[in-house]
Enzyme design. Structure first.
Site, PDB file in Angstrom:
ATOM      1  N   GLU A  12       0.770  -1.185   0.014  1.00 36.80           N
ATOM      2  CA  GLU A  12      -0.038  -0.002   0.025  1.00 36.80           C
ATOM      3  C   GLU A  12       0.760   1.474  -0.123  1.00 36.80           C
ATOM      4  O   GLU A  12       0.519   2.296  -0.527  1.00 36.80           O
ATOM      5  CB  GLU A  12      -0.834  -0.056   1.206  1.00 36.80           C
ATOM      6  CG  GLU A  12      -2.357   0.753   1.233  1.00 36.80           C
ATOM      7  CD  GLU A  12      -3.027   0.887   2.170  1.00 36.80           C
ATOM      8  OE1 GLU A  12      -3.008  -0.110   3.302  1.00 36.80           O
ATOM      9  OE2 GLU A  12      -4.015   1.520   2.287  1.00 36.80           O
ATOM     10  N   LYS A  53     -13.128   3.027  -2.153  1.00 43.07           N
ATOM     11  CA  LYS A  53     -14.152   3.428  -1.056  1.00 43.07           C
ATOM     12  C   LYS A  53     -15.248   4.190  -1.483  1.00 43.07           C
ATOM     13  O   LYS A  53     -16.536   4.151  -1.207  1.00 43.07           O
ATOM     14  CB  LYS A  53     -13.389   4.093   0.232  1.00 43.07           C
ATOM     15  CG  LYS A  53     -12.597   3.000   0.905  1.00 43.07           C
ATOM     16  CD  LYS A  53     -11.841   3.811   2.221  1.00 43.07           C
ATOM     17  CE  LYS A  53     -11.153   2.890   3.097  1.00 43.07           C
ATOM     18  NZ  LYS A  53     -10.361   3.573   4.132  1.00 43.07           N
ATOM     19  N   HIS A  64       6.465 -27.146  -1.573  1.00 41.12           N
ATOM     20  CA  HIS A  64       5.851 -28.186  -2.243  1.00 41.12           C
ATOM     21  C   HIS A  64       4.592 -27.793  -3.268  1.00 41.12           C
ATOM     22  O   HIS A  64       3.683 -28.574  -3.520  1.00 41.12           O
ATOM     23  CB  HIS A  64       5.241 -29.252  -1.322  1.00 41.12           C
ATOM     24  CG  HIS A  64       6.317 -29.779  -0.336  1.00 41.12           C
ATOM     25  ND1 HIS A  64       6.818 -30.943  -0.561  1.00 41.12           N
ATOM     26  CD2 HIS A  64       6.820 -29.179   0.819  1.00 41.12           C
ATOM     27  CE1 HIS A  64       7.793 -31.235   0.484  1.00 41.12           C
ATOM     28  NE2 HIS A  64       7.774 -30.061   1.087  1.00 41.12           N
TER      29      HIS A  64
HETATM   30  O1  PA5 Z   1      -3.085   2.138   5.732  1.00 41.23           O
HETATM   31  C1  PA5 Z   1      -4.357   2.655   5.570  1.00 41.23           C
HETATM   32  O2  PA5 Z   1      -4.462   4.084   5.656  1.00 41.23           O
HETATM   33  C2  PA5 Z   1      -5.551   1.641   5.418  1.00 41.23           C
HETATM   34  O3  PA5 Z   1      -5.299   0.472   5.265  1.00 41.23           O
HETATM   35  C3  PA5 Z   1      -6.678   2.049   6.276  1.00 41.23           C
HETATM   36  O4  PA5 Z   1      -5.902   1.667   7.702  1.00 41.23           O
HETATM   37  C4  PA5 Z   1      -7.690   1.200   6.172  1.00 41.23           C
HETATM   38  O5  PA5 Z   1      -8.337   1.430   4.740  1.00 41.23           O
HETATM   39  C5  PA5 Z   1      -8.713   1.496   7.197  1.00 41.23           C
HETATM   40  O6  PA5 Z   1      -9.065   2.799   7.291  1.00 41.23           O
HETATM   41  P1  PA5 Z   1      -9.793   3.427   8.550  1.00 41.23           P
HETATM   42  O7  PA5 Z   1      -8.887   3.259   9.914  1.00 41.23           O
HETATM   43  O8  PA5 Z   1      -9.980   4.936   8.461  1.00 41.23           O
HETATM   44  O9  PA5 Z   1     -11.150   2.612   8.824  1.00 41.23           O
END
Ligand code: PA5
Length: 399
Positions: free
Chosen positions: A265, A388, A286
């Site tokens: 990410e 989202k 395996h």
């Molecule tokens: O790293 C990030 O920013 C994302 O993976 C968020 O943690 C994830 O989308 C969850 O978001 P939130 O904590 O706002 O619900």
């Protein structure tokens, strides 16, 4: 103690030198945007640690046996990784931590609701934005069940979110739920050493003081993190865009997923970045092992190797079982190198809260430096935001 071993991954020194000319050192500073995670004093205060410990004591006094943690992405992966890595395989801690809001599975949530009938439950809902779909649906359904079961539900629900905005904050204030604050300058995937991760893992039996002590020592691995980030960068430039985040201890599986999220990410942007894939050996030797030995030249491996573990003598081999496990690590790295798959070894002298704290901080550094080497912003996630948005729009159209 952590040691980066490159004996199975031949570095190209010219490129390492070239990378070191980039300006990542200036940017790696807690005063830089979204970089508070660099300074453990900014990630969590002593007052927050005391509040977490007080909550644990309260749950024990009330004979609570279950904490349901609701969150997704950075709001759950780190806690799950730490709990799975440090708790024993079968004897779980006195209070079991279970996770919800990590998918939209109706079958899973129904099972959680059914389990709540038999358990003495507290809930910790975690969302930095306070608006994410999966945890908000899970919380709506679990909160309804809490209200049905417990007259004192308000004290059993703990909310971790930002302190400024969002529907979760508003709702928590209306209900009078206990609030913990996600630090503003730390993104979700860099937040497992804040209250986001520390609260669930402390309740689940982890020594958070030791975890933080290890993390504080993590800055000593800055140069190793740079070397690792440079090697990853080199692999990408050489058209090996897949990294198998490999572990030989099953309890590191969730840690592999957390690393996958952190690196994927952070760096998968602008058509760049390596695709990190968690990989459990020897099981996958395996299956995927065949591909890594003889398939297309697209991947390299990073192995998290634990030097010392339980002593378990294997009479027929006249060796300790963990020694055999580590012998296999080396032989597999040699074999895969013959097949043009390089291996980077990250060696921990043992797996405990201290070394895990060091490893987490080392990966934070690697993710950020790697992002700077690729000349992308390591701390945003526009791709995640996009899905989202589309889901919100589609749901509104249906209403
Ligand atoms: O790293 C990030 O920013 C994302 O993976 C968020 O943690 C994830 O989308 C969850 O978001 P939130 O904590 O706002 O619900």
């Amino acid at each position: 103690m952590l040691h980066l071993n490159t004996k199975y991954c031949v570095p190209d020194q010219t490129k390492l030198l070239e990378n070191s000319k980039k300006d990542w050192r200036e940017k790696l500073n807690p005063s830089f945007p979204m970089s508070d995670w660099l300074d453990i004093d900014r990630t969590v205060t002593q007052e927050e640690i005391n509040r977490i410990k007080a909550l644990k004591e309260e749950m024990e006094t009330n004979h609570a046996d279950t904490l349901i943690v609701i969150g997704i992405g950075g709001s759950y992966l780190g806690a799950k990784a730490i709990l799975d890595a440090l708790n024993p395989y079968f004897q779980k801690s006195a209070i079991e931590v279970i996770f919800a809001g990590t998918s939209l599975s109706s079958e899973y949530l129904t099972s959680v609701q059914n389990l709540m009938n038999e358990r003495n439950v507290y809930v910790n809902v975690i969302s930095k934005s306070g608006n994410t779909l999966e945890p908000s649906i899970a919380f709506e359904l679990i909160e309804a069940k809490m209200k049905e079961r417990y007259p004192d539900y308000q004290k059993r629900i703990v909310v971790t979110t930002n302190r400024e905005k969002g529907s979760l904050l508003k709702h928590a204030q209306e209900e009078g739920y206990r609030l913990f604050e996600v630090p503003r300058n730390i993104g979700g995937r860099f937040s497992c050493l804040t209250v986001v991760g520390l609260l669930p893992v402390a309740i689940g039996g982890v020594d958070i003081d030791l975890l933080l002590k290890g993390a504080r020592n993590g800055i000593h691995y800055l140069e190793d993190a740079f070397t690792y980030a440079s090697l990853r960068y080199q692999q990408e430039q050489a058209h090996f865009p897949v990294e198998l985040i490999t572990f030989y201890e099953e309890k590191l599986e969730s840690f592999g997923k957390w690393v996958g999220q952190l690196l994927g990410e952070t760096q998968g942007k602008n058509k760049k970045g390596i695709l990190p894939v968690p990989n459990f050996f020897t099981a996958n030797l395996h299956s995927l092992g065949q591909y890594l030995q003889e398939g297309a030249d697209i991947a390299f491996e990073t192995v998290i190797k634990i030097e010392n573990s339980e002593n378990l003598w294997v009479p027929s081999k006249e060796k300790d079982l963990h020694e055999i496990n580590n012998l296999v690590v080396d032989q597999v790295a040699k074999a895969h190198q013959e097949g043009n798959t390089q291996t980077i070894l990250i060696e921990l002298d043992r797996l405990d809260a201290y070394t895990l704290g060091e490893l987490i901080y080392f990966y934070f550094l690697t993710a950020a430096i790697g992002g700077y080497l690729l000349e992308i912003n390591p701390f945003d996630q526009p791709g995640v935001e996009r899905y989202k948005e589309l889901v919100q729009q589609a749901l509104q159209k249906e209403e």
